[in-house]
Design an enzyme around this catalytic site. Structure first.
Site, PDB file in Angstrom:
ATOM      1  CG  ASP A   1       3.802  -3.571 -12.861  1.00 45.25           C
ATOM      2  OD1 ASP A   1       3.508  -3.654 -11.650  1.00 45.25           O
ATOM      3  OD2 ASP A   1       3.547  -2.577 -13.562  1.00 45.25           O
TER       4      ASP A   1
ATOM      5  CE1 TYR B   1      16.916  15.717  -0.488  1.00 45.37           C
ATOM      6  CE2 TYR B   1      16.422  17.788   0.603  1.00 45.37           C
ATOM      7  CZ  TYR B   1      16.361  16.978  -0.522  1.00 45.37           C
ATOM      8  OH  TYR B   1      15.757  17.431  -1.654  1.00 45.37           O
TER       9      TYR B   1
ATOM     10  CD  GLU C   1      20.172  14.116  -2.585  1.00 44.46           C
ATOM     11  OE1 GLU C   1      21.397  14.334  -2.608  1.00 44.46           O
ATOM     12  OE2 GLU C   1      19.354  14.847  -3.147  1.00 44.46           O
TER      13      GLU C   1
ATOM     14  CE  LYS D   1      -2.064   0.086  -7.827  1.00 40.96           C
ATOM     15  NZ  LYS D   1      -1.592  -0.064  -9.206  1.00 40.96           N
TER      16      LYS D   1
ATOM     17  NE  ARG E   1      -2.025   6.978  -2.991  1.00 44.82           N
ATOM     18  CZ  ARG E   1      -2.762   6.093  -3.687  1.00 44.82           C
ATOM     19  NH1 ARG E   1      -2.412   5.727  -4.904  1.00 44.82           N
ATOM     20  NH2 ARG E   1      -3.857   5.590  -3.166  1.00 44.82           N
TER      21      ARG E   1
ATOM     22  CB  THR F   1       1.856  -0.100  -6.080  1.00 45.46           C
ATOM     23  OG1 THR F   1       0.949  -1.205  -6.134  1.00 45.46           O
ATOM     24  CG2 THR F   1       1.880   0.580  -7.426  1.00 45.46           C
TER      25      THR F   1
HETATM   26  C1  LIG Z   1      -1.003   0.769 -10.078  1.00 43.50           C
HETATM   27  C2  LIG Z   1      -0.043   0.202 -11.038  1.00 43.50           C
HETATM   28  C3  LIG Z   1       1.225   0.789 -11.262  1.00 43.50           C
HETATM   29  C4  LIG Z   1       1.701   2.139 -10.795  1.00 43.50           C
HETATM   30  O1  LIG Z   1       1.261   2.721  -9.748  1.00 43.50           O
HETATM   31  P1  LIG Z   1       1.503   4.243  -9.276  1.00 43.50           P
HETATM   32  O2  LIG Z   1       2.019   4.053  -7.896  1.00 43.50           O
HETATM   33  O3  LIG Z   1       0.156   4.844  -9.372  1.00 43.50           O
HETATM   34  O4  LIG Z   1       2.491   4.880 -10.162  1.00 43.50           O
HETATM   35  C5  LIG Z   1       2.108   0.124 -12.081  1.00 43.50           C
HETATM   36  N1  LIG Z   1       1.776  -1.036 -12.655  1.00 43.50           N
HETATM   37  C6  LIG Z   1       0.577  -1.613 -12.492  1.00 43.50           C
HETATM   38  C7  LIG Z   1       0.296  -2.904 -13.167  1.00 43.50           C
HETATM   39  C8  LIG Z   1      -0.380  -1.000 -11.691  1.00 43.50           C
HETATM   40  O5  LIG Z   1      -1.576  -1.565 -11.572  1.00 43.50           O
END
Ligand SMILES: *Cc1c(COP(=O)(O)O)cnc(C)c1O
Length: 418
Positions: free
Chosen positions: A197, A51, A53, A226, A232, A223
């Site tokens: 994003d 933990y 926090e 990707k 993840r 994220t």
């Molecule tokens: C994949 C993605 C997310 C969020 O991903 P998670 O980890 O699955 O919550 C947010 N914004 C965009 C543009 C994405 O392609």
């Protein structure tokens, strides 16, 4: 995994099955990738037990000296990788990174201008069932009907009309470069702040292969799993003046204890991403996407916007009398994995769709190059043409290709030995 096999043979078997599936199929889902074994080791470590926090040096629990090493390394490496003033590596996912920015900067009911989900936006950009669509007044912007690219004049017009508090740039299914500088200008003209994003394109941005949002935006979320090829998870980059606000919103605002094993794995991911070989990988990913797009186009498929600048492309199947759903199911049967996707101004609903989204990050990690992309375009064409006589040959070719570019060689051996 001998302990797992003994304690829980069902889960062991599921993991073995998944490892084999990944090894034996051609993975073209644009949001997926294969992490290194070093990342798997960090993520499967005892750091899961702790933990922590709070933040490094300011924890609620004792015993965080090694945890702090991991989180500080993750933060310092991410700052270096993206040239960011402040980084929070604790969001559990991309969605939670976005949620933290929304809730730290907006009041419920505030107006947000964001990419239309039907044109490539993400759930967190305003889906009716998502926190974003439920709690905020989302005004969607799309792409131009003919170019299928962002129409910045239209975005500016919408911004002047709606006077949003925040403008969100970024997408899950947009194959072209996004001009963050114009988004900055529009934000300044209407007094909005900018959230970029970069979930899909973070790896390209880290290597200078896509224009950089970090100097332009107050907040950049991503994220890490990707194109960035990490575990993840999620992350927030922001300007120094918002550091405290963001940190407080992530914890205690929307999360409790951070997933320290995942943060350790993120630190490893950022170290890998700082190496010159990572830039080569990202460059090859783009080359592969362009080759795949070109080869499909030569075979008579209409590619949305005419091609790609990044790691993904969208095929428009509306003139082929086949839905995206059926196409993805047919491909899966021969071992080619891709997802159905809405295309701009799609006449089908989101469950059927007219589009297929293909991405090259995962296959490029396996070492595939232009030649393999041309071969894969041919295989996809045979399947989508419903050339039933050709299907057995396609399956054989998929097998041959995946064998030539094996995944997790020693891990597969370990699993089978366990
Ligand atoms: C994949 C993605 C997310 C969020 O991903 P998670 O980890 O699955 O919550 C947010 N914004 C965009 C543009 C994405 O392609």
């Amino acid at each position: 995994m001998k302990y797992l096999k003994k304690t829980d043979p069902q889960i062991f078997k599921a993991i073995l099955g998944e490892a084999k599936r990944q090894d034996e199929k051609l993975e073209l889902i644009a949001s997926e990738n294969f992490v290194s074994r070093a990342i798997i080791e960090a993520e499967a470590s005892v750091m899961t037990n702790k933990y922590a926090e709070g933040y490094p040096g300011r924890r609620w629990y004792n015993g965080c000296q090694f945890i702090d090493i991991a989180e500080n390394l993750a933060i310092e490496r991410a700052k270096k990788l993206f040239g960011a003033e402040h980084v929070n590596v604790q969001p559990h996912s991309g969605s939670q990174a976005n949620q933290a920015v929304y809730f730290s900067m907006l009041n419920v009911g505030d107006t947000v201008l964001a990419m239309d989900l039907r044109c490539g936006g993400h759930l967190t950009h305003g889906h009716a069932l998502n926190f974003s669509g439920k709690h905020f007044n989302i005004i969607p912007y799309g792409v131009d009907r003919t170019t299928e690219r962002l129409d910045y004049d239209e975005i500016r017009r919408l911004a002047k009309e709606a006077r949003p508090k925040m403008i969100l740039a970024g997408a899950s299914a947009y194959p072209r470069i996004i001009d963050f500088r114009i988004f900055r200008e529009i934000c300044d003209e209407v007094g909005a702040f900018l959230l970029v994003d970069m979930a899909h394109i973070a790896g390209l941005i880290a290597c200078g292969l896509h224009p950089d949002p970090v100097p332009e935006a107050e907040f950049v979320t991503t994220t890490t799993h990707k194109t960035l090829r990490g575990p993840r998870s999620g992350m927030i980059l922001c300007k120094k003046q918002f550091a405290k606000k963001i940190d407080t919103e992530v914890f205690p605002g929307i999360q409790g204890g951070p997933l320290m094993h995942v943060i350790a794995a993120k630190a490893v991911c950022f170290k890998e991403a700082l190496k010159p070989s990572f830039k080569k990988y990202q460059g090859q990913t783009i080359k592969n996407a362009k080759t795949l797009s070109g080869a499909l186009s030569e075979r008579g498929y209409r590619i949305v916007s005419g091609g790609t600048d990044n790691h993904l492309l969208l095929i428009d199947l509306s003139d082929k009398k086949i839905t995206g759903k059926d196409a993805s199911l047919m491909l899966d049967k021969v071992g080619i994995v891709a997802n159905k996707n809405l295309i701009p101004f799609d006449k089908q609903n989101a469950n059927l769709t007219s589009g297929l989204r293909l991405g090259t990050p995962a296959l490029t990690t396996r070492g595939m190059k232009e030649k393999e992309m041309t071969d894969i375009a041919e295989l996809i064409d045979i399947v989508l043409r419903k050339d039933t006589k050709g299907l057995d040959a396609v399956k054989k070719k998929v097998k041959r290709l995946t064998r030539r570019f094996p995944l997790y060689k020693d891990l597969m051996k370990d699993l089978e030995r366990a």
